[in-house]
Write a protein that holds these residues in place. Sequence first.
Motif, short mmCIF file in Angstrom:
data_model
loop_
_atom_site.label_atom_id
_atom_site.label_comp_id
_atom_site.label_asym_id
_atom_site.label_seq_id
_atom_site.Cartn_x
_atom_site.Cartn_y
_atom_site.Cartn_z
N UNK A 73 0.84 -1.21 0.00
CA UNK A 73 0.00 0.00 0.00
C UNK A 73 0.87 1.25 0.00
N UNK A 74 1.92 1.23 0.81
CA UNK A 74 2.85 2.36 0.84
C UNK A 74 3.86 2.28 -0.30
N UNK A 75 3.99 1.10 -0.89
CA UNK A 75 4.95 0.93 -1.98
C UNK A 75 6.39 0.93 -1.50
N UNK A 76 6.70 0.17 -0.42
CA UNK A 76 8.06 0.11 0.11
C UNK A 76 8.42 -1.33 0.45
N UNK A 77 9.73 -1.58 0.53
CA UNK A 77 10.24 -2.88 0.95
C UNK A 77 11.45 -2.66 1.85
N UNK A 78 11.50 -3.41 2.94
CA UNK A 78 12.62 -3.36 3.87
C UNK A 78 13.62 -4.43 3.46
N UNK A 79 14.81 -4.02 3.01
CA UNK A 79 15.84 -4.98 2.59
C UNK A 79 17.00 -4.98 3.59
N UNK A 80 16.66 -4.98 4.87
CA UNK A 80 17.66 -4.87 5.92
C UNK A 80 18.19 -6.22 6.40
N UNK A 95 18.21 -0.52 4.92
CA UNK A 95 17.46 0.54 4.25
C UNK A 95 16.07 0.06 3.84
N UNK A 96 15.17 1.02 3.64
CA UNK A 96 13.83 0.77 3.12
C UNK A 96 13.75 1.43 1.75
N UNK A 97 13.37 0.66 0.74
CA UNK A 97 13.37 1.16 -0.64
C UNK A 97 11.96 1.40 -1.14
N UNK A 98 11.78 2.42 -1.97
CA UNK A 98 10.49 2.60 -2.64
C UNK A 98 10.34 1.59 -3.77
N UNK A 99 9.13 1.10 -3.97
CA UNK A 99 8.86 0.14 -5.04
C UNK A 99 8.27 0.86 -6.24
N UNK A 100 8.83 0.64 -7.44
CA UNK A 100 8.20 1.23 -8.63
C UNK A 100 6.82 0.60 -8.86
N UNK A 101 5.94 1.36 -9.51
CA UNK A 101 4.56 0.91 -9.72
C UNK A 101 4.44 -0.45 -10.36
N UNK A 149 20.10 4.12 -2.71
CA UNK A 149 19.26 3.03 -3.19
C UNK A 149 20.05 1.72 -3.25
N UNK A 150 21.28 1.81 -3.76
CA UNK A 150 22.11 0.61 -3.90
C UNK A 150 22.64 0.10 -2.57
N UNK A 151 22.65 0.96 -1.54
CA UNK A 151 23.14 0.54 -0.23
C UNK A 151 24.64 0.50 -0.13
N UNK A 152 25.32 1.35 -0.94
CA UNK A 152 26.77 1.44 -0.85
C UNK A 152 27.17 2.34 0.30
N UNK A 153 28.31 2.03 0.92
CA UNK A 153 28.77 2.84 2.05
C UNK A 153 29.38 4.16 1.59
#
Length: 401
Positions: free
Chosen positions: A225-232, A289-295, A372-376
Amino acid sequence: MSKIRGDLNPPKYRESRGLWFATLDLGRGPDGKRRKVEVSSKTRAGCIQKRMARMKEIEDGTYTPGVKPTVGEWADHWCDEIASERVGPRTLANYRSYVRKHIAPHVGARRLDALSVDDVRALHRGMRESGVSDRTVQAVHNTLSKALKDAVREGVIAQNPCDRMDRPRARMQERGSYSRAEVRAILTTAEGDGPGEYSRWLAALTLGSRQAELLAVEWPRLDLDAGTVDVSWQVQQLPWRHGHGCACGPELSPRQCRHREPDAPSWYELRPAYKGTWFTRPKTAAGVRVLPLPGPLVDALRVWRDVAPTTSLGLVWPDNRGLPRLGREDREAWTDLCRRAGVRQLTLHSARHTMVSLLLDDGVDPEVIRQIAGHSTILSTRGYMHVSPDRARDALARLAG
């Protein structure tokens, strides 16, 4: 420091040993006992030279009394007591492998304080002669250098021979990325494999997350619903070690130990998944990080959620048993997909490069891409950026105009 009275003790020859010996008198220590250091050589001149070198070490504060360990002994100690509390289990397993396969056979018997630049070069040469790649030679050199750096820091040796030489060079590996046309071909083919496979590869190409991150995604960490995913979290297979205080003998491997536990430091955060597979945190804080999901991905995941089988682990992309999908199986599926799509055979990691490059082509700020890529660091991100020929041509046209 008490006065060193080595110059008052000329070398003496011992026929029983066939060597010249000289003694350095360091005076009395804090315990009241007299402290002495002895050096030896086959020649009188060599004995005097060694005595002068040892006196300099004592005066500089770089001399450590006692028997020096061999390179192999120190490397094992370093892995068990120092590196094990500093790095994650997979990195530590690589260190142990480098020590066992390369460092120990080539220079392991060499006394640590006697290791020279020539010895390290001989290690490189021996590895190359046995068919080891330049990239592995470089990785082994880096591991040895880290171990020796800690030996210097702890006062075991005076200097690190790796600091006095160039690091071995390795041929740069081509890290390609797919064009937009190739991405369309891949996704069109994946769409025919069903909603599970389609959403899996759409996520790889649009989120650019690491393979282990996507295979660890659980439905509760997806907010469609929010269009996000937690990739932690990541899913990884970790090596075992014997449990604390177990009574296993040397004939039993850690895998056979009844009290076995993952070979990970106490600070390493993990959750059990299945047998030797665990949910683990990323290497750096930037990976959490939490990323936005494209439609299009949100739509694909909604379709997949409606038909996906229920599993005990709640994984979005499990194997056909509902267990974590193995990285090898996932890579094989990617290779087969690219073959059927008629595109170049690039590695699955190239999907990550593709996302970064397409965002760069669209004019997205590199700092946004980094997050977005999660690089340091942004330097890590730049290694993933591939400018398309069309964009390069436009830039050069603007310059010429």
